[in-house]
Design a protein around this motif. Structure first.
Motif, PDB file in Angstrom:
ATOM      1  N   GLN A   1       0.787  -1.196   0.005  1.00 41.93           N
ATOM      2  CA  GLN A   1       0.022  -0.126   0.016  1.00 41.93           C
ATOM      3  C   GLN A   1       0.829   1.261   0.013  1.00 41.93           C
ATOM      4  O   GLN A   1       1.844   1.388   0.564  1.00 41.93           O
ATOM      5  N   VAL A   2       0.367   2.101  -0.626  1.00 38.93           N
ATOM      6  CA  VAL A   2       1.067   3.539  -0.687  1.00 38.93           C
ATOM      7  C   VAL A   2       0.029   4.581  -0.223  1.00 38.93           C
ATOM      8  O   VAL A   2      -1.321   4.405  -0.331  1.00 38.93           O
ATOM      9  N   GLN A   3       0.306   5.607   0.643  1.00 37.50           N
ATOM     10  CA  GLN A   3      -0.289   6.530   1.118  1.00 37.50           C
ATOM     11  C   GLN A   3       0.106   7.827   0.616  1.00 37.50           C
ATOM     12  O   GLN A   3       1.241   8.334   0.703  1.00 37.50           O
ATOM     13  N   LEU A   4      -0.813   8.700  -0.041  1.00 42.07           N
ATOM     14  CA  LEU A   4      -0.525   9.986  -0.362  1.00 42.07           C
ATOM     15  C   LEU A   4      -1.234  11.005   0.320  1.00 42.07           C
ATOM     16  O   LEU A   4      -2.382  10.944   0.483  1.00 42.07           O
ATOM     17  N   VAL A   5      -0.469  12.071   0.991  1.00 44.82           N
ATOM     18  CA  VAL A   5      -0.821  13.209   1.277  1.00 44.82           C
ATOM     19  C   VAL A   5      -0.542  14.417   0.613  1.00 44.82           C
ATOM     20  O   VAL A   5       0.577  14.714   0.698  1.00 44.82           O
ATOM     21  N   GLU A   6      -1.554  15.343   0.180  1.00 45.22           N
ATOM     22  CA  GLU A   6      -1.529  16.704  -0.432  1.00 45.22           C
ATOM     23  C   GLU A   6      -1.380  17.642   0.376  1.00 45.22           C
ATOM     24  O   GLU A   6      -2.037  17.690   1.459  1.00 45.22           O
ATOM     25  N   SER A   7      -0.625  18.668  -0.047  1.00 39.44           N
ATOM     26  CA  SER A   7      -0.680  20.048   0.866  1.00 39.44           C
ATOM     27  C   SER A   7      -0.541  21.149  -0.342  1.00 39.44           C
ATOM     28  O   SER A   7      -0.041  20.829  -1.125  1.00 39.44           O
ATOM     29  N   GLY A   8      -0.611  22.372   0.382  1.00 43.45           N
ATOM     30  CA  GLY A   8      -0.158  23.619  -0.296  1.00 43.45           C
ATOM     31  C   GLY A   8      -1.401  24.152  -1.050  1.00 43.45           C
ATOM     32  O   GLY A   8      -0.973  25.401  -1.887  1.00 43.45           O
ATOM     33  N   GLY A   9      -2.606  23.784  -1.419  1.00 45.15           N
ATOM     34  CA  GLY A   9      -3.794  24.589  -2.066  1.00 45.15           C
ATOM     35  C   GLY A   9      -4.092  25.776  -0.943  1.00 45.15           C
ATOM     36  O   GLY A   9      -3.666  25.893  -0.120  1.00 45.15           O
ATOM     37  N   GLY A  10      -5.040  26.309  -1.777  1.00 43.25           N
ATOM     38  CA  GLY A  10      -5.406  27.854  -1.317  1.00 43.25           C
ATOM     39  C   GLY A  10      -6.087  28.773  -2.251  1.00 43.25           C
ATOM     40  O   GLY A  10      -6.267  28.292  -3.194  1.00 43.25           O
ATOM     41  N   LEU A  11      -6.162  29.826  -1.690  1.00 45.66           N
ATOM     42  CA  LEU A  11      -6.746  30.848  -2.648  1.00 45.66           C
ATOM     43  C   LEU A  11      -5.934  32.087  -3.061  1.00 45.66           C
ATOM     44  O   LEU A  11      -4.936  32.169  -2.273  1.00 45.66           O
ATOM     45  N   VAL A  12      -5.845  32.206  -4.267  1.00 42.89           N
ATOM     46  CA  VAL A  12      -4.598  32.866  -4.928  1.00 42.89           C
ATOM     47  C   VAL A  12      -5.366  33.819  -5.934  1.00 42.89           C
ATOM     48  O   VAL A  12      -6.234  33.526  -6.687  1.00 42.89           O
ATOM     49  N   GLN A  13      -4.832  35.013  -6.308  1.00 37.44           N
ATOM     50  CA  GLN A  13      -5.261  35.891  -7.365  1.00 37.44           C
ATOM     51  C   GLN A  13      -4.760  35.471  -8.740  1.00 37.44           C
ATOM     52  O   GLN A  13      -3.737  34.794  -8.501  1.00 37.44           O
TER      53      GLN A  13
END
Length: 125
Positions: A1-13
């Motif tokens: 099994q491989v677990q993937l965790v994303e981060s870094g999204g948000g609101l930008v102009q």
């Protein structure tokens, strides 16, 4: 099994930048290909960028070429997506994916065995 965790999204102009990260854990040696996909409301999931570890080859959708850069850190089992010159049409949930599909199937969602939970990217005009 491989677990993937994303981060870094948000609101930008529009015109701004964001950097997404995808940290992989578990049996990471089984993931020769990693990619970013995105899905906007009411639309199908689409390929954004991919990387093949063994060849250090990168691939991009035409819509993001010249604006997005995918890179990887093997030691940290982490893949990044640097997004510059963002446009409102880049707004979507971005997903990290891992699999063994290779270059032939790199743009095809079903060729990936593992997916992250997604991170929202919103670009305002």
């Amino acid at each position: 099994q491989v677990q993937l965790v994303e981060s870094g999204g948000g609101l930008v102009q529009a015109g701004g930048s964001l950097r997404l990260s995808c940290a992989a854990s578990g049996r990471t040696f089984s993931s020769s290909t990693m990619a970013w996909f995105r899905q906007a409301p009411g639309k199908e999931r689409e390929f954004v960028a991919g990387i093949i570890w063994s060849a250090n080859s990168t691939y991009y959708a035409d819509s993001v070429k010249g604006r997005f850069t995918i890179s990887g850190d093997n030691a940290k089992n982490t893949v990044y997506l640097q997004m510059d010159s963002l446009k409102p049409e880049d707004t979507a949930v971005y997903y990290c994916a891992a699999g063994l599909g290779g270059a032939r199937f790199i743009t095809i969602p079903w060729s990936y065995d593992y997916w992250g939970q997604g991170t929202q990217v919103t670009v305002s005009s």
